[in-house]
Design a protein around this motif. Structure first.
Motif, PDB file in Angstrom:
ATOM      1  N   GLY A  20       0.833  -1.199   0.000  1.00  0.00           N
ATOM      2  CA  GLY A  20       0.000   0.000   0.000  1.00  0.00           C
ATOM      3  C   GLY A  20       0.867   1.248   0.000  1.00  0.00           C
ATOM      4  N   GLN A  22       2.923   4.366   0.720  1.00  0.00           N
ATOM      5  CA  GLN A  22       3.613   4.801   1.938  1.00  0.00           C
ATOM      6  C   GLN A  22       4.296   6.134   1.664  1.00  0.00           C
ATOM      7  N   PHE A  24       6.303   9.357   2.223  1.00  0.00           N
ATOM      8  CA  PHE A  24       7.250   9.759   3.266  1.00  0.00           C
ATOM      9  C   PHE A  24       7.555  11.250   3.213  1.00  0.00           C
ATOM     10  N   LYS A  30      -3.572   8.745   6.928  1.00  0.00           N
ATOM     11  CA  LYS A  30      -3.200   7.471   6.321  1.00  0.00           C
ATOM     12  C   LYS A  30      -4.086   6.361   6.872  1.00  0.00           C
ATOM     13  N   THR A  33      -3.323   1.162   5.219  1.00  0.00           N
ATOM     14  CA  THR A  33      -2.524  -0.060   5.403  1.00  0.00           C
ATOM     15  C   THR A  33      -2.658  -0.660   6.806  1.00  0.00           C
ATOM     16  N   GLU A  35      -2.253   0.169   9.808  1.00  0.00           N
ATOM     17  CA  GLU A  35      -1.343   0.391  10.926  1.00  0.00           C
ATOM     18  C   GLU A  35      -2.135   0.913  12.123  1.00  0.00           C
ATOM     19  N   SER A  36      -1.527   0.882  13.304  1.00  0.00           N
ATOM     20  CA  SER A  36      -2.192   1.399  14.498  1.00  0.00           C
ATOM     21  C   SER A  36      -2.258   2.923  14.434  1.00  0.00           C
ATOM     22  N   PRO A  37      -3.385   3.493  14.862  1.00  0.00           N
ATOM     23  CA  PRO A  37      -3.430   4.959  14.936  1.00  0.00           C
ATOM     24  C   PRO A  37      -2.675   5.504  16.147  1.00  0.00           C
ATOM     25  N   GLU A 348      -8.961  11.615  12.994  1.00  0.00           N
ATOM     26  CA  GLU A 348      -8.741  11.187  11.606  1.00  0.00           C
ATOM     27  C   GLU A 348     -10.033  10.674  10.977  1.00  0.00           C
TER      28      GLU A 348
ATOM     29  N   ARG B  57       5.411   3.425  14.084  1.00  0.00           N
ATOM     30  CA  ARG B  57       3.986   3.113  13.925  1.00  0.00           C
ATOM     31  C   ARG B  57       3.659   2.744  12.476  1.00  0.00           C
ATOM     32  N   ARG B  58       4.386   3.353  11.539  1.00  0.00           N
ATOM     33  CA  ARG B  58       4.150   3.120  10.121  1.00  0.00           C
ATOM     34  C   ARG B  58       5.104   2.078   9.569  1.00  0.00           C
TER      35      ARG B  58
END
Lengths: 369, 369
Positions: A20, A22, A24, A30, A33, A35-37, A348, B57-58
């Motif tokens: 997905g 990413q 940078f 975001k 993908t 991930e944890s918030p 978010e 985290r990401r």
């Protein structure tokens, strides 16, 4: 440039995995993908601050024994039932390398995690893909098809991605008993299951043929650290641990930080509960916008854009991206009218809802000026 | 426990790799696994101190592009010529997975790095093992044997382990042009070569079939971080980078610390020079004790225990171990009278010399009381 081709045939014809997006550079919301918030345990920051470079001069402990002991304690199994891996992806590869012959069949559902068929092709094995029912449940003849294809290994992601549907323990126990090969239950998202009684670890370690995949990427806010682990009976864990695993697959820093994060169960559980609450709110908000949302036991929601919406799912994905909000769109035939949205922080999620509403109302994906 | 065997045949019959002893409890003088005697660049400690858990985290940047750019700059090649891997070991595995079919032959010398035949067996390929000459040089018919066996890939460790002998650039260029498959030159120890003109990077990137292996484990004091890289022509790097590599093989911390360490060339070079000076001193000291020492271009020495010594190499290894000094002993037929000794700090080397002298003089391995 060479005129000769050196790649093996199966590699040459392979299209690699595309992760997905990413970004940078620019700041984005975001939600694409899973991930944890929330950041990982604050104790991990302390561990980083206290890590001295002298500890990096020597090779790390090869089998991550302290981490494995912590995982074993958390799950009330023996250390011999656990292998630590470089993210869940390494475990998937080790399972194929160790137990699947080139030319043999590997079972999986359709849709499923898109890495499974790619890793299967790298092993030069064949994919047995079995369509899920309309409600994302397993078809009644799933195990008989797996058996007919003599699948040496079968991948089930549970809760399922991208739907978030959970298969219950009894169904999985039956499935494992009915098939001849190994059943890999990819529990990447299991931390977000509402029912705390859902726990397959004792079933796995007492089984002949079940391996569970766990990861710190989602539930522990550590996607960037690349640590996962497998749980299963010792006769399945041992050959991966002592034969096919790269000699030092986890570095010294990752081992230590992962151990600290996993040991802080109180913090992790508080995060999972927050995500579950936000999931309920986000689900309700998306439904209020007219989207159909499948009930999810994971940290993401699969939302269907109804035909009457002036914008397609793909257009909404692009419109959100133009507004610096990333969600996941799959061009898969059964997912073309759907978006997969990771549950973020409440802020978010509100940001997403606002822009999604604006897009759906305007019927246009042009960026606001 | 299962009565059914799930392991593939090649895995079932495999004995896994056994790393050199890594004691994590008692303090030892550790001269057995060729780690750096000096810590990595102090700038790495700064980078650790400034690493915030939010960055974990990401998911990490999948292909370690910043590290690859730094490596490309150091070696004056393009970023497309570089792949970053989880230690050199991951590169070895990727080379086999990508370019070697099960059942095909893989060439290597005897003796060599003991991981090569194990990784070859995991790929279910066959080992073509070619004995080195008595002086550890390549036999004159090396390339014709490789060609006769149609080796798809050949491993050369240069400087050689465990002898420390260096093969010159012209010999390797000739070898690569004579064989049909890929030539992997494992340069794990190349940082310690005295001749600064020894540099194969341009040869490799302009070749059809040469891949160089580099690692930060030895020359950069970062064995615990697990970062290595490959250098080669784009048509060999690309399929490993975008197809067979695990999607996120390097975590966010490793990528950043490795970049900082590699960029600090001035510090690294000062360490290599110190090791080279200590190597000369240690070699002279071991010879003064009556050992025969092969001239080494690496950070270790291969010492032969002469027949007139009252203790065998194995007895000396055990005697040193009883005194908390670890060196490496191989039960290989051509190495049974030899010890491989990593060059340590001058203090560690003096400590070794002292105890080695005492052992050789006493003729007994019993621990001093």
């Amino acid at each position: 440039m060479s005129s000769k081709r050196f790649e093996r045939h199966n590699i040459a014809k392979l299209a690699g995995y595309v992760p997905g997006e990413q970004p940078f550079d620019a700041p984005v919301t975001k939600l694409n993908t899973n991930e944890s918030p929330y950041p990982t345990s604050p104790k991990v920051q302390d561990a980083i601050a206290n890590f001295a470079i002298e500890g990096l001069r020597r090779y790390p402990q090869p089998t991550a024994d302290r981490f494995r002991a912590t995982a074993a304690s958390v799950h009330q199994v023996a250390r011999e039932n656990v292998i630590a891996t470089r993210g869940g992806d390494e475990l998937l590869r080790l399972l194929l390398t160790t137990f699947v012959d080139p030319g043999a069949c590997v079972g999986m559902t359709d849709p499923t995690y898109s890495l499974y068929p790619i890793l299967t092709a790298i092993q030069d094995a064949l994919v047995t893909s079995i369509p899920l029912e309309a409600d994302w449940s397993l078809p009644h003849d799933f195990s008989s098809v797996i058996t007919a294809h003599q699948c040496q290994l079968t991948f089930i992601v549970n809760p399922h991605a991208p739907s978030g549907r959970l298969i219950d323990q009894e169904t999985l126990r039956m499935l494992a008993s009915e098939i001849d090969g190994i059943l890999v239950i990819d529990e990447a998202y299991v931390d977000f299951v509402s029912d705390e009684a859902h726990d397959l670890t004792q079933l796995a370690v007492n089984s002949d043929n079940i391996v569970l995949l766990r990861t710190l990427s989602k539930g522990y806010g550590l996607a960037g650290l690349r640590v996962g682990y497998g749980i299963g009976p010792e006769h399945l864990i041992e050959p991966m641990l002592h034969k096919t695993r790269d000699s030092y697959n986890l570095d010294a820093i990752s081992q230590q930080l992962a151990e600290v994060a996993l040991a802080d169960q109180a913090y992790a559980k508080s995060v999972w509960e927050r995500v579950r609450l936000s999931r309920t709110d986000l689900c309700r908000d998306l439904q209020a916008l007219g989207l159909q949302v499948f009930a999810s036991e994971s940290n993401f929601l699969l939302a269907t854009v109804p035909p009457e919406c002036p914008l397609s799912a793909k257009a909404l994905y692009e419109g959100l991206k133009a507004r610096h909000i990333l969600v996941r769109y799959f061009s898969h035939d059964r997912l073309q009218d759907k978006l997969r949205i990771t549950v973020g922080t409440d802020q978010e999620n509100a940001h997403l809802r606002h822009h999604l509403a604006a897009l759906m109302q305007s019927g246009s994906v042009s960026t606001p000026t």
